[in-house]
Design an enzyme around this catalytic site. Structure first.
Site, PDB file in Angstrom:
ATOM      1  N   ASP A 473       6.479 -68.152 -23.352  1.00 18.74           N
ATOM      2  CA  ASP A 473       7.914 -68.034 -22.645  1.00 18.74           C
ATOM      3  C   ASP A 473       8.897 -67.548 -23.768  1.00 18.74           C
ATOM      4  O   ASP A 473       8.476 -67.440 -24.775  1.00 18.74           O
ATOM      5  CB  ASP A 473       8.338 -69.288 -22.189  1.00 18.74           C
ATOM      6  CG  ASP A 473       7.749 -69.829 -20.830  1.00 18.74           C
ATOM      7  OD1 ASP A 473       7.490 -68.721 -20.004  1.00 18.74           O
ATOM      8  OD2 ASP A 473       7.796 -70.940 -20.687  1.00 18.74           O
ATOM      9  N   ASP A 730      13.492 -63.371 -17.767  1.00 16.16           N
ATOM     10  CA  ASP A 730      14.777 -62.429 -17.985  1.00 16.16           C
ATOM     11  C   ASP A 730      14.722 -61.340 -17.652  1.00 16.16           C
ATOM     12  O   ASP A 730      13.220 -60.702 -17.498  1.00 16.16           O
ATOM     13  CB  ASP A 730      15.041 -62.508 -19.676  1.00 16.16           C
ATOM     14  CG  ASP A 730      16.008 -63.416 -19.762  1.00 16.16           C
ATOM     15  OD1 ASP A 730      16.730 -64.093 -18.739  1.00 16.16           O
ATOM     16  OD2 ASP A 730      16.206 -64.097 -21.201  1.00 16.16           O
ATOM     17  N   ASP A 904     -23.739 -90.260 -43.561  1.00 14.57           N
ATOM     18  CA  ASP A 904     -23.363 -90.366 -42.173  1.00 14.57           C
ATOM     19  C   ASP A 904     -21.839 -90.943 -42.103  1.00 14.57           C
ATOM     20  O   ASP A 904     -21.127 -90.089 -41.317  1.00 14.57           O
ATOM     21  CB  ASP A 904     -24.109 -91.505 -41.299  1.00 14.57           C
ATOM     22  CG  ASP A 904     -25.486 -90.896 -40.670  1.00 14.57           C
ATOM     23  OD1 ASP A 904     -25.415 -89.589 -40.596  1.00 14.57           O
ATOM     24  OD2 ASP A 904     -26.302 -91.598 -40.257  1.00 14.57           O
TER      25      ASP A 904
END
Length: 1151
Positions: A473, A730, A904
């Site tokens: 936008d 617009d 790990d």
């Protein structure tokens, strides 16, 4: 202050014959408070209820809760007459006669001690807030109980491999204790008694297992706490409530029963209630009731009028029924209104539904992919462990006849073989892989909040890393959303400007020069058009010092500021109270305008004030108001040309052009007969009928400057290979000017700017041809945005899209990553999105891209490190155990468990917590089809594994000769050195794994990751401690200085080896890659997996617990496993299965 009364429609379409909808029963959701046998008395679709039966049922329902018309205070200790159960009946049953049984709207408000105009008191000291909370509760659901660290430890202990290892450790401990206390002492060659320490290895293994379980549980516990905190933040939002007669914003958690809540399009309704007043309010209740039809709401007063008239609409089918009941969890599609809250939290319909649907979070795609890799690695490790176990057992059995060991020693030797094999499985199972992605996501989502990205859907975080295009936008995202009127036209004969620079004074066109020249009548018309045709309201008195004057649409706020500073607006609420609206048409995103109907002065008729997009309003004007002489004349072609030129001029200055117009109607009643769309809808005027033959009043140009840094953010996206497109409502001139300014639009390079209407008319083939060049889509509708997203996805793009309106929800849901606006966005848009931009800033999207790539990189870094350790540890243990005479591995079980903890847990913490670096934007986005392990990573994994194996094998086989080993003690020193060297190689390889590309600086950004530095210090510190005091528990013998130098020196080889490997071109590595060997290994793995599945199937069925899943959780994502299964069925079976799911008879959970 009283909330303006709005005339609303109370008529509905004539009820049609029942179509057999499963949702047309008046009872939408069974309540949990009243007796179900009473509810069952209400006829379903096969026997439509009558008004009389509804009234009788309402009476029975209330009596079942202890309600009495003479004394309805069921709780004498409470100051409130109505119980939560009685109020919940209203929305649970939607029985209109419950309203009259409870005394009508006036009495209900009185019993809740609230008023429709003033609401509750804003001063809690003057309100019954504590008693109200005690009686009705708070609008907060009880949090789902998280597992304690002890519960997580208990879950960790149920891991099958851990159980096997624990059993073996217990047997080893038992045999060790027997050898220590049940056998005669042993002596060395010199006759000295040897210490009995056989039990220590069993204890050490058990301690190592406990550490692994505790550390894993602590990680899971911390992860759950982070996500609980994140969920609490993402569910909080602001709503508009009337308190002490003023509209104010409050947290959704602070809503109380009796509050008056305002509704507008896009709102997610937070509580149950009764509509007091509204205009054209339509709700989507599908998420709450399953009814897909749009539900039109009428006011409580209108409902009472229908009850008094015994209208057939009271007992009509659901889609046509008179409905004043507000359901929590539903969405406002159109219209406005305000309602009184009757149920909050667990007493509301949505609250009860959410409590019944509390489920575990679904795994992200990356977690699923890593789980697959982890399972594959585990099976390879299991295969290696099985082969090792078979080889060692055969050799053990072959040597039994000539062995001089005692039975307990033989048993201990066999248990050592078993422990070694099981430990290989422990090392091979990469449980750190899922942990790494979980930690990376938890770390990223927590930190992203600080970067104004609130992640609602976890998988969006990792998906954003592969985004290839962003449809953004304009307003508030690329611009600051701080709007100011800077120029305007009054009619065609008067123009004005308001310089941003206060020191600049214009001559004849300055606003302070123009306004005194127009009449009070003209000023009044302009004033009314701005103040009355607006949904924004004044900010509360206790707002922050530098906050804006008005709350609501930024465009409307800018125009209200214009009225405040130049037209004498002081108290907006009193202005509106003095001239209440007759009918309101909220802003329509499709028509790009809004309207309000007011009475003309002296009750001489009605005036419709219109405001919206200039091109659209001008197209409907046929006359124009002249401010110089207060006259109205016909709109001619010259006027049209002049005003369109002004719109174009405003657009080139990046200004938003807003036009005001009006239309007058004669008569004493609204709407006039000429505007009535049909006899069945006499209370509602038609929008399109009004929006014509308008009188042009004026036009303003509103400035919304670009956000600081937006040009650089767009440039960063383009460097990162992400195409940015502007999609805005617009006009095209303004859109092109702003897109050009921020670097989105490149007309010289073939960039195309297009308007929504033209885009709508294009075929799919034309759109596919256009998309590579499309950069600006102006005057677009929400449907244009959705269609754009769909076509981009069809081309294989990973699409991110921003949206703020209710109608943007389909595009947000369809996109791979939907960004909603945290400030300007509606609740429906936020609900449909995956990430909320809390500052509505495009720069935050760039940060989301960086975080997404960082998450994916973190997992790949850990995978690169993990696989290297896996390959090296498994092969080293396997080979050394096979060649050793006693079948003993150079790495003991406890040493392997320490290595397992390093690779790990510690490595996951270190490598998964790297903060985003700007360099991640200097590469193209990863394709959806790109494998998780790249050629560069394979090159590093295999290269480092070869280097480490060569070094450790040389030390293992050649160490005794180089160090001139003469005794068993010296041999054990060499084996301890091999372990020490192995750990230091993994330690320095952790630094090498910080890069995934062929860059040579592996220390880049190291100081910005405190976690990595801390973990490195912890690993090195514990390793030094183990080598000095580990002793028998770790099978360690104190090292000499030379042995320390060799171990650390050879460990450092990982660093130059990493540099040399990165200097090898990837193309060379691909050519020498042993494809046939890899294929053979894959073939063996597939056969082994099939064999394991066949052998384990009976035991799986035997120990599998039956699950009774009562709740169905449906995800809107396509291609779920259930959907794939359904699609494989015949059409008839598909329909039967889907009907079973919809009716609640299925026990399948879709995730």
């Amino acid at each position: 202050m009283s909330v303006p009364r709005i005339t609303i429609d109370t008529t509905f379409d004539t009820p049609q014959e029942d179509s057999g909808s499963p949702h047309s029963s008046p009872i939408l959701t069974p309540i949990q408070h009243g007796p179900l046998d009473t509810l069952n008395k209400i006829p379903n679709d096969h026997g439509t209820p009558t008004n009389e039966s509804l009234a009788a049922t309402a009476q029975e329902l209330l009596e079942s809760t202890g309600f009495s018309n003479h004394n309805n205070n069921t709780n004498n200790s409470s100051p409130f007459s109505l119980s939560p159960e009685q109020l919940s009946l209203l929305t649970d049953t939607k029985n209109p006669y419950l309203v009259s049984q409870l005394g009508g709207s006036t009495k209900i408000l009185s019993q809740l001690q609230t008023s429709s105009g003033d609401g509750l008191s804003a001063d809690h000291s003057q309100d019954l807030s504590h008693d109200r909370i005690a009686a009705y509760g708070r609008n907060v659901l009880p949090e789902k109980k998280t597992k304690s660290i002890f519960e997580l430890m208990w879950i960790g202990m149920h891991d099958q491999v851990i159980i096997l290892l624990s059993i073996a450790a217990a047997v080893s401990l038992a045999l060790g204790i027997y050898q220590t206390f049940g056998q005669p002492p042993e002596h060395d060659s010199e006759g000295n008694e040897l210490p009995k320490v056989d039990w220590i290895e069993g204890v050490a293994i058990i301690v190592a297992i406990i550490i692994v379980i505790v550390v894993g549980a602590a990680n899971d516990w911390q992860k759950e706490r982070q996500f609980v905190k994140l969920n609490r933040k993402k569910e909080d939002r602001q709503v508009r409530a009337v308190r002490s007669g003023k509209v104010m914003e409050i947290s959704v958690y602070d809503i109380l029963v009796g509050d008056i809540i305002m509704l507008e399009p896009g709102d997610m309704i937070p509580t149950d209630g009764l509509l007091l007043d509204g205009h054209n309010l339509c709700c989507d209740e599908s998420s709450a009731t399953g009814e897909s039809a749009t539900i039109k709401k009428i006011s409580l007063e209108s409902l009472e009028n229908l009850i008094e008239a015994n209208s057939p609409l009271l007992a009509a089918n659901h889609g046509h029924k008179a409905d004043a009941f507000i359901i929590s969890g539903s969405k406002v599609l159109e219209g406005i209104g305000h309602f009184v809250v009757t149920a909050v939290g667990p007493h509301s319909m949505h609250g009860r539904t959410m409590m019944s649907l509390q489920t575990e979070a679904e795994e992200t795609p990356l977690q699923v992919k890593l789980n697959g890799i982890a399972n594959g690695i585990a099976k390879f490790g299991s295969l290696a462990a099985l082969v090792l176990f078979i080889v060692l057992v055969i050799r053990f059995l072959a040597r039994l006849p000539g062995s001089i060991d005692t039975p307990s020693q033989k048993g201990q030797n066999f248990v050592k073989i078993l422990i070694t094999a099981i430990t290989i499985i422990v090392v091979a199972v990469p449980e750190g892989l899922p942990l790494a992605v979980t930690l990376a996501l938890a770390f990223a989502t927590t930190r992203m909040v600080k970067d104004n990205n609130l992640v609602r859907v976890l998988k969006a975080c990792e998906t954003m890393g592969g985004a290839t295009t962003v449809c953004s936008d304009k307003t508030g995202t690329l611009t600051q959303n701080k709007m100011t009127v800077v120029v305007g036209s009054l009619g065609t004969d008067t123009e004005f400007d308001i310089p941003v620079d206060k020191d600049h004074v214009s001559s004849e066109n300055h606003i302070d020069v123009v306004l005194p020249q127009i009449s009070e009548t003209a000023k009044s018309l302009l004033f009314d058009s701005i103040t009355l045709n607006s949904t924004a309201f004044e900010a509360p008195a206790n707002a922050a010092p530098n906050s804006e004057n008005y709350v609501g649409s930024k465009t409307e706020s800018a125009m209200l500021d214009f009225a405040k500073y130049h037209l004498g607006l002081q108290d907006l609420a009193s202005v509106r109270a003095h001239q209440p609206p007759v009918e309101i048409f909220p802003f329509d995103s499709a028509k790009k305008c809004m309207m309000v109907v007011i009475r003309k002065p002296n009750d001489s008729g009605f005036r419709v004030l219109v405001k919206g997009a200039s091109e659209i309003i001008l197209a409907q004007c046929n006359s124009i108001y002249q401010f110089r002489d207060d006259s109205v004349r016909a709109f001619n072609e010259n006027d049209c040309t002049e005003l369109n030129d002004r719109i174009e001029r405003y657009g080139t200055r990046s200004l938003r052009a807003i036009t005001m117009a009006y239309r007058d109607f004669d008569g004493t009643e609204w709407p006039p007969a000429t505007l009535t769309s049909s006899a069945l809808d006499s209370g509602k005027s038609d929008f399109d009928d009004i929006l014509q033959r308008l009188t042009f009043l004026g036009m303003v140009g509103i400035m919304d400057p670009l956000r600081p840094g937006v040009k650089q953010a767009v440039a960063d996206c383009q460097i990162a290979g992400v195409v940015v497109r502007m999609v805005t409502g617009d006009n095209i001139t303004t859109a092109k000017a702003i897109a050009l300014d921020c670097g989105i639009y490149h007309p010289d390079s073939g960039g195309i700017a297009l308007e929504g209407p033209s885009f709508r008319r294009m075929s799919s083939e034309d759109i596919y041809t256009l998309l590579p060049h499309l950069e600006v889509l102006a005057r677009s509708s929400p449907e244009d945005k959705r269609r754009l997203v769909q076509h981009l996805k069809d081309l294989g793009e990973t699409v991110a899209v921003t949206g703020d309106g209710t109608n943007d929800a389909p595009a947000l849901k369809l996109a791979d990553i939907g960004f909603s606006m945290g400030i300007a966005g509606t609740e429906v848009a936020k609900e449909a999105s995956a990430i909320i931009l809390m500052d509505d800033n495009f720069g935050s999207i760039v940060k989301a891209i960086m975080w997404g790539r960082t998450v994916n990189d973190a997992v790949r870094k850990f995978l690169q490190f993990q696989l290297t350790v896996n390959v090296t540890a498994v092969l080293l243990t396997f080979v050394s155990a096979v060649v050793d005479v006693h079948g003993t591995s150079v790495l003991s079980a406890v040493q392997l468990l320490w290595v397992n903890l390093i690779m790990d847990t510690f490595a996951a913490l270190a490598l998964a917590t790297d903060p985003p670096h700007h360099n991640v934007l200097k590469r193209e986005p990863d394709s959806k089809k790109k494998p998780l392990i790249s050629a560069t990573m394979w090159k590093m994994i295999l290269g480092q594994a070869i280097v480490q194996l060569v070094v450790t094998f040389i030390l293992y086989f050649g160490g005794p000769k180089w160090f001139n080993v003469q005794s068993e003690h010296e041999r054990e020193q060499v084996y301890a050195m091999v372990f020490n060297c192995f750990v230091w190689m993994q330690f320095f390889n952790m630094f090498v794994s910080r890069r995934l590309d062929n860059g040579l600086n592996m220390f880049e950004g190291l100081l910005s990751n405190g976690f990595f530095i801390a973990i490195a210090v912890i690993i090195s510190g514990i390793q030094v401690l183990i080598m000095f005091v580990g002793g028998t528990a770790f099978s360690i013998v104190r090292q000499t200085g030379a042995q320390w130098g060799v171990a650390v020196g050879l460990g450092l080889v990982s660093l130059p080896a990493g540099i040399v490997i990165r200097l090898i071109p990837d193309a060379w590595a691909i050519k020498i890659y042993p494809q046939k060997l890899a294929d053979a290994i894959v073939w063996i793995w597939i056969k082994f997996s099939a064999g394991c599945s066949w052998l384990c199937a009976p035991f799986t069925r035997m120990f599998k617990k039956p699950q009774n899943i009562e709740t169905i959780v449906v995800d809107d994502e396509l291609n779920t496993p259930l959907e794939k299964g359904l699609l494989s069925l015949p059409e008839k079976s598909q329909n039967a299965s889907l009907n079973s799911i919809r009716s609640g008879n299925s026990s399948v959970t879709m995730v």
